[in-house]
Design an enzyme around this catalytic site. Structure first.
Site, PDB file in Angstrom:
ATOM      1  N   SER A 301      -7.399  -3.261  -7.939  1.00  0.00           N
ATOM      2  CA  SER A 301      -8.300  -3.574  -8.538  1.00  0.00           C
ATOM      3  C   SER A 301      -8.201  -3.017 -10.206  1.00  0.00           C
ATOM      4  CB  SER A 301      -9.751  -2.133  -8.070  1.00  0.00           C
ATOM      5  OG  SER A 301     -11.301  -2.683  -8.397  1.00  0.00           O
ATOM      6  N   ASP A 312       0.537 -11.370 -17.455  1.00  0.00           N
ATOM      7  CA  ASP A 312       0.746 -13.310 -17.371  1.00  0.00           C
ATOM      8  C   ASP A 312       0.749 -13.495 -19.078  1.00  0.00           C
ATOM      9  OD1 ASP A 312       0.256 -12.829 -14.918  1.00  0.00           O
ATOM     10  OD2 ASP A 312      -1.501 -13.942 -14.970  1.00  0.00           O
ATOM     11  N   LYS A 326      -5.969  -6.414  -4.641  1.00  0.00           N
ATOM     12  CA  LYS A 326      -7.577  -6.245  -4.649  1.00  0.00           C
ATOM     13  C   LYS A 326      -8.430  -7.135  -5.449  1.00  0.00           C
ATOM     14  CE  LYS A 326     -12.160  -3.856  -4.243  1.00  0.00           C
ATOM     15  NZ  LYS A 326     -12.918  -4.101  -4.765  1.00  0.00           N
TER      16      LYS A 326
END
Length: 547
Positions: A301, A312, A326
């Site tokens: 999460s 990224d 998740k």
């Protein structure tokens, strides 16, 4: 004339008879047919109608509230694995981790031999102020005995927690004393720290362990970063292993400390939730410091949001094993009775556009929970080649390939360390014998052990106590057959586990973390990355460069 007059009233009489027939028919249909026509004609109200029928006509008396309480989790389970119902009794406990505090007496305890043992006393907490010390055995609460079958974790929490400024009286038996001592404790606010360790691993590298993402996690992190900066930090290890998540906003704020201005941290989007972008504000004080983030299969999460933002945006290096996966966003919706649901309203996407939610089958909660075991059996914890990526690849800002559909795959994979694991060690750990021995040893030697204030000093002392041999005798007396060859093979693991728990009992969680990090292969890999100057990812090699 008279006949014409009678004919004139005939239609009215017929209408009255028809209406009476309809009313009588409706009554008997409702009474004896279980409202079937009403249910058929109003499908959206079938649940309400069903409950009314059960309450009205079921053969025995039914507790409708209890029936609803049991049905709601089943209904939500048909949506996705993370939409859940939380009863009024469970709401407080479910929200304490996120709020970062609760009201209680301020002790950590364990139940041993049907007795509550105080394992640690929270510094400056209500229990410490009242005079309770680690090692005390609580034998009564509010003048009622608390031993035997009554002494269980749930009941202890129920009796010791309470509203702020309320009082609770406990009776304790202290080591070396026969008569109980009695303390009246005024309950207070007990902080629950999200940052459980922050220290310098070497002269240049600061280490921060994040346990979860609560309301105060960002504030705790900024304090930790300031402290480590004053101690000479020039590299950062952010440890998110075993961090199951928490609040989205905390993960976003923490990511902003490391990202340049106007970089996407995460975005959320759902059927009724328009896309919402969360971007960095450029005010972070650590935008250029080398950064490594540690993850494993229990990082989920909000942990994955933070790790995904760093990966990224090519801001740091992710090390460890593939995270949980998740990628669903829940909203808390309360009910008047104090219960609530956490309903999935959106998915979150990392800056490259990937959703890292792992696949699931609707209604198959057991299969979803089995996923980590399947990964283990498939060999993923031990070999990077065993990782199965689902879905198309995405690209980071500089063109590195990353994958969604099943967690964050680390930039550098470090397998689970299995050196020294034997069936003897597994059974000792799974049966709780190592924890029991460590606590018993701590309790029996607390006066001596309390003289140690530093982890290294206590660690050196414990290494000279031949604790593995003592444990083998203890385990044998508790039903675990002695296996000398296996004990020798697992000696280092047993010694590490036993010592770490004693250090935790006597000192604190940071000291425990420092101890186990000393020979952690993931930590060693992170330090190696800093040494080589490779914390900032490089551009992938192009075909032209390869030729």
């Amino acid at each position: 004339m008279k006949q014409n007059k009678n004919n004139r009233y005939m239609p009215l009489l017929m209408a009255v008879c028809v209406m009476a027939g309809i009313l009588i028919g409706t009554f008997f249909t409702s009474r004896f047919s279980g409202n079937r026509l009403n249910i058929i004609n109003n499908g959206s109200n079938r649940l309400n109608n069903l409950l009314h029928i059960i309450n009205d006509q079921y053969v025995d008396k039914v507790n409708i509230d209890s029936l609803v309480e049991k049905a709601m989790p089943q209904i939500l389970a048909e949506l996705d694995p993370h939409s859940v119902y939380i009863s009024a009794k469970e709401v407080q406990m479910a929200t304490e981790d996120l709020k970062g505090s609760f009201f209680g007496v301020g002790i950590e305890f364990v139940i041993r031999n049907d007795t509550l043992h105080v394992q640690r006393v929270i510094e400056n907490g209500p229990a410490e102020k009242a005079g309770v010390i680690a090692g005390d055995k609580i034998v009564s609460i509010n003048d009622k005995p608390f031993v035997g079958k009554a002494a269980n974790n749930g009941e202890a929490i129920r009796r010791l927690k309470g509203q702020k400024d309320t009082k609770v009286k406990i009776g304790v038996v202290r080591y070396g004393e026969k008569k109980p001592k009695y303390f009246t404790i005024t309950r207070g606010e007990i902080p629950m720290k999200s940052i459980t360790a922050a220290y310098m691993i070497d002269n240049e590298t600061g280490y921060i362990k994040v346990k979860n993402f609560g309301e105060h996690t960002y504030d705790e992190m900024t304090i930790a970063l300031a402290k480590l900066t004053n101690e000479g930090m020039s590299n950062i290890i952010l440890d998110l292993r075993d961090n199951t998540g928490g609040l989205l906003k905390s993960a976003v704020l923490m990511a902003q400390e490391f990202l340049p201005a106007n970089q996407l941290v995460v975005y959320t989007e759902g059927r009724r939730s328009p896309r919402q972008d969360y971007k960095s504000d450029g005010r972070g004080a650590f935008q250029k410091m080398p950064l490594v983030v540690l993850i494993n299969e229990s990082s989920a999460s909000a942990s994955e949001i933070l790790a995904g933002a760093i990966q990224d945006n090519d801001r740091g290096t992710i090390i460890g094993r593939r995270s949980f996966g998740k990628g669903l966003v829940q909203e808390q919706i309360p009910f008047n009775d104090g219960s609530m649901i956490r309903l999935t309203i959106a998915r979150y996407y990392t800056p490259s556009g990937r959703c890292i939610q792992k696949p699931y089958s609707i209604g198959d909660g057991a299969g979803y929970e089995q996923d980590l075991i399947n990964r283990y059996e498939h060999g993923e914890f031990f070999s990077q080649d065993s990782i199965k990526h689902v879905g198309k690849p995405y690209k980071t800002r500089i063109g590195r390939y990353v994958y969604g559909g099943g967690g964050i795959t680390p930039d550098i994979f470090v397998p689970e360390d299995t050196l020294g694991i034997t069936s003897y060690y597994k059974e000792a750990a799974m049966r709780g014998l190592i924890l029991q021995f460590a606590f018993t040893y701590t309790d029996d030697n607390r006066l001596k052990l309390n003289n140690f204030k530093e982890m290294m000093e206590l660690s050196d002392y414990l290494r000279r106590q031949n604790l593995v041999e003592r444990f083998a005798s203890y385990a044998s007396s508790h039903g675990l057959q002695r296996r000398n060859l296996m004990i020798r093979k697992s000696h280092n693991l047993l010694d590490r586990y036993i010592n770490s728990r004693i250090i935790y009992n006597i000192l604190n969680e940071q000291a425990w973390t420092q101890y186990i990090n000393q020979d952690d292969p993931v930590i060693r890999k992170a330090l190696d990355v800093f040494k080589k100057g490779e914390a900032f990812p490089g551009k992938p090699a192009t075909k032209k460069n390869l030729n």
